[in-house]
Scaffold this active site. Structure first.
Site, PDB file in Angstrom:
ATOM      1  CG  ASN A   1      29.205  55.101  26.508  1.00  0.00           C
ATOM      2  OD1 ASN A   1      29.447  55.629  27.593  1.00  0.00           O
ATOM      3  ND2 ASN A   1      29.267  53.806  26.333  1.00  0.00           N
TER       4      ASN A   1
ATOM      5  CE  LYS B   1      37.109  65.023  33.177  1.00  0.00           C
ATOM      6  NZ  LYS B   1      36.286  65.240  31.980  1.00  0.00           N
TER       7      LYS B   1
ATOM      8  N   GLY C   1      35.111  54.211  31.539  1.00  0.00           N
ATOM      9  CA  GLY C   1      35.802  54.765  30.375  1.00  0.00           C
ATOM     10  C   GLY C   1      36.724  53.726  29.758  1.00  0.00           C
ATOM     11  CB  SER C   2      39.522  54.188  27.472  1.00  0.00           C
ATOM     12  OG  SER C   2      40.348  55.052  28.231  1.00  0.00           O
ATOM     13  CG  ASN C   3      40.191  48.237  28.998  1.00  0.00           C
ATOM     14  OD1 ASN C   3      39.046  48.449  28.613  1.00  0.00           O
ATOM     15  ND2 ASN C   3      40.521  47.162  29.688  1.00  0.00           N
TER      16      ASN C   3
ATOM     17  CB  VAL D   1      41.646  56.402  31.336  1.00  0.00           C
ATOM     18  CG1 VAL D   1      41.456  57.238  32.592  1.00  0.00           C
ATOM     19  CG2 VAL D   1      41.952  57.304  30.149  1.00  0.00           C
ATOM     20  N   GLY D   2      41.784  53.473  32.670  1.00  0.00           N
ATOM     21  CA  GLY D   2      41.569  52.574  33.810  1.00  0.00           C
ATOM     22  C   GLY D   2      42.882  52.045  34.359  1.00  0.00           C
TER      23      GLY D   2
ATOM     24  CD  GLU E   1      31.836  48.197  35.634  1.00  0.00           C
ATOM     25  OE1 GLU E   1      31.990  47.523  34.588  1.00  0.00           O
ATOM     26  OE2 GLU E   1      31.744  47.689  36.757  1.00  0.00           O
TER      27      GLU E   1
ATOM     28  CB  CYS F   1      31.111  49.384  27.734  1.00  0.00           C
ATOM     29  SG  CYS F   1      29.829  49.740  28.903  1.00  0.00           S
TER      30      CYS F   1
ATOM     31  CD  GLU G   1      35.373  48.745  23.940  1.00  0.00           C
ATOM     32  OE1 GLU G   1      36.309  49.329  24.509  1.00  0.00           O
ATOM     33  OE2 GLU G   1      34.255  48.606  24.453  1.00  0.00           O
TER      34      GLU G   1
ATOM     35  CD  GLU H   1      29.480  51.530  37.852  1.00  0.00           C
ATOM     36  OE1 GLU H   1      29.764  51.377  36.656  1.00  0.00           O
ATOM     37  OE2 GLU H   1      29.313  52.655  38.383  1.00  0.00           O
TER      38      GLU H   1
END
Ligand code: ADP
Length: 492
Positions: free
Chosen positions: A159, A182, A235-237, A239-240, A257, A291, A391, A470
């Site tokens: 995004n 990546k 990225g997404s929750n 994968v987090g 994040e 986000c 979301e 960050e």
């Protein structure tokens, strides 16, 4: 494959140990514009474990040399990369729009943001990196140093395809880490362009390595590699959550994040026209795929009916179309899957509120060439419903009427996320009460939830982040570790 990233056939390689090269398998994947699927943006290396292996080996090999390189020399390279990128801003901004779908103004603006980030961290590399302390022994020189982690893996979403990689890469490199990058497989061209700018600026081989390809083929072996000391992921929750478990096992330092369900609270005393402009922009710009996008307008009941009518008109009038055209305000969703998911989520949410405008895939007037979704507004949303809690990551806003600030804050905070939040009011005391009470890492008064400047900390509370931040000075915290040094004079 030539020494540059792009050949006449628009096949882009990985960048490993200072060289552009195809995936070991020779396989590629294609990247098409979400606004017009007949527009082939390029073909990219479809990498796998052996490519990751080579990239991590190169980064590990380069780590000691880069750690020992003066921060001033590192800063010079970042400055040069910033100038190179600035010279290519218009062209790369256009490519960003072609591959991601945000408007040209946003694409060029985001590329400019990447330039600003590189410049900022060139300066940050030259800032003090430790502290001097008094000691029990008055002769002891007692101080701290910040040292790099070593090899870091940077895993980024589509995004903000150039700004997010820049805001991870610039501090990682400035503070002496070597990188395996990546990018999201939907936006590899921006990753190639950013990497190219740093390579052209003279970064030594192995210091920055780019590996393109899918999550399971590239991301998974990368985060599992024991030589990776740090992982910075946006990225997404879902994968987090996986990465949290993995890092607990491998011991890698982890920065996440993740998502948001960001509220804009509009009180009855606000400048309602100003609030309207900011709520619409926060919810809809970049097709709502930020986000920090506004997904809940929590509005005082005294003005909710009128505000909702005005939102319906403004959202219904947004110009959705070719993101390269100057009159376009809203581009496509990033992919067919994303557009289908947004429309399915909207259909499933019809019991959670009143659908007032939008909700459909757009196919007429050339929209059928891409993945366009109508900007969507729900009124009277149940704050406890799926639409009120989850979301959607698209151009979808829900209005939740409330009675005053206390209820607004309670509703705003009753979600698992805590990334950004806005309040619209003219009252200073109310604004300060909001700042104290809201559970969000980024808080705005009288501006949209999505604004974030690169020289200040960025990150969320609760499920939106991993308690790290960050950008700004906070970036040094993640990308370095502390060494405490006691130096005593020799006896006698
Ligand atoms: P998005 O919807 O932004 O693509 P994801 O969380 O699916 O969100 O992906 C963000 C980035 O993480 C992408 O570069 C993706 O390829 C990568 N990724 C996804 N799953 C994994 C995983 N299990 N391990 C490592 N990287 C992953």
């Amino acid at each position: 494959m030539t020494a540059t990233a792009q050949t006449e056939t628009e096949i882009h390689g990985n960048y490993i140990n200072g060289e552009w090269a195809p995936a070991a398998s020779g396989e590629t994947f294609e990247n098409r514009s979400p606004a017009d699927t007949s527009d082939l943006v390029g073909r990219f290396a479809a990498s796998a474990k052996e490519d990751v292996e080579r990239a991590v080996a190169a980064a590990a090999e380069a780590a000691e040399g880069w750690r020992q390189t003066s921060p001033i020399a590192r800063a010079n390279i970042l400055h040069k990369a910033a100038e190179i990128l600035a010279g290519r801003q218009a062209e790369i901004g256009r490519e960003l729009t072609r591959e991601e779908g945000k408007t040209l103004k946003e694409g060029i603006g985001e590329t400019g943001r990447a330039v600003q980030i590189l410049r900022y961290f060139a300066g940050e590399a030259q800032q003090p990196s430790g502290e001097h302390y008094p000691s029990m022994n008055p002769l002891t020189l007692l101080y701290t140093l910040r040292e790099p982690l070593g090899v870091v893996a940077l895993i980024t979403p589509w995004n903000f395809p150039i700004a997010i990689p820049a805001w991870k890469m610039a501090p990682a490199l400035a503070f002496g880490n070597t990188v395996v990058f990546k990018p999201a497989s939907l936006t590899p061209l921006c990753a190639v362009r950013l990497t190219q700018a740093l390579a052209d600026a003279g970064l030594p081989p192995g210091v920055l390595n780019l590996v393109t390809g899918g999550a399971s083929a590239v991301g998974d072996p990368l985060v599992r590699d024991p030589r990776v000391a740090g992982i910075s992921f946006t990225g997404s929750n879902a994968v987090g959550a996986e990465l949290r478990k993995l890092a607990a096992e491998t011991g890698a330092k982890l920065q996440l994040e993740l998502g948001g369900k960001n509220p804009a609270i509009v009180l009855a005393d606000a400048d309602l026209d100003h609030a309207l402009t900011h709520v619409v922009a926060g919810a809809m710009m970049s097709t709502g795929q930020k986000c920090t996008a506004t997904s809940r307008a929590i509005v005082d009941r005294r003005v909710a009916a009128q505000f909702t009518r005005d939102l319906t008109d403004r959202i219904g009038a947004l110009k959705v179309g070719d993101p390269l055209a100057t009159e376009t305000q809203i581009g496509p969703a990033v992919s067919a899957e994303a557009a289908d998911r947004i429309v399915a989520d909207v259909a499933a949410a019809k019991g959670d509120g009143a659908l007032l405008v939008g909700g459909d895939r757009l196919r007429a007037n050339g929209h059928g060439r891409g993945h366009f979704v109508a900007p969507t507004l729900f009124g009277d949303v149940d704050p406890e419903s799926t639409l009120g809690q989850e979301e959607l990551f698209g151009p979808v806003l829900g209005v939740i009427p409330v009675d005053g600030l206390d209820e607004a804050l309670a509703v705003a905070n009753r979600v698992r996320f805590g990334l950004s939040a806005s309040l619209f009011t003219r009252d200073l005391g109310t604004a300060l009460a909001f700042v104290r009470g809201i559970q969000a890492g980024i808080v705005h008064v009288n501006s949209e939830t999505a604004g974030a400047e690169p020289h200040v900390p960025f990150g969320g509370m609760k499920g939106s982040s991993s308690y790290s931040r960050e950008q700004g000075k906070a970036a040094r915290e993640f990308f370095t570790q502390t060494k405490t040094v006691y130096v005593d004079p020799p006896p006698g």
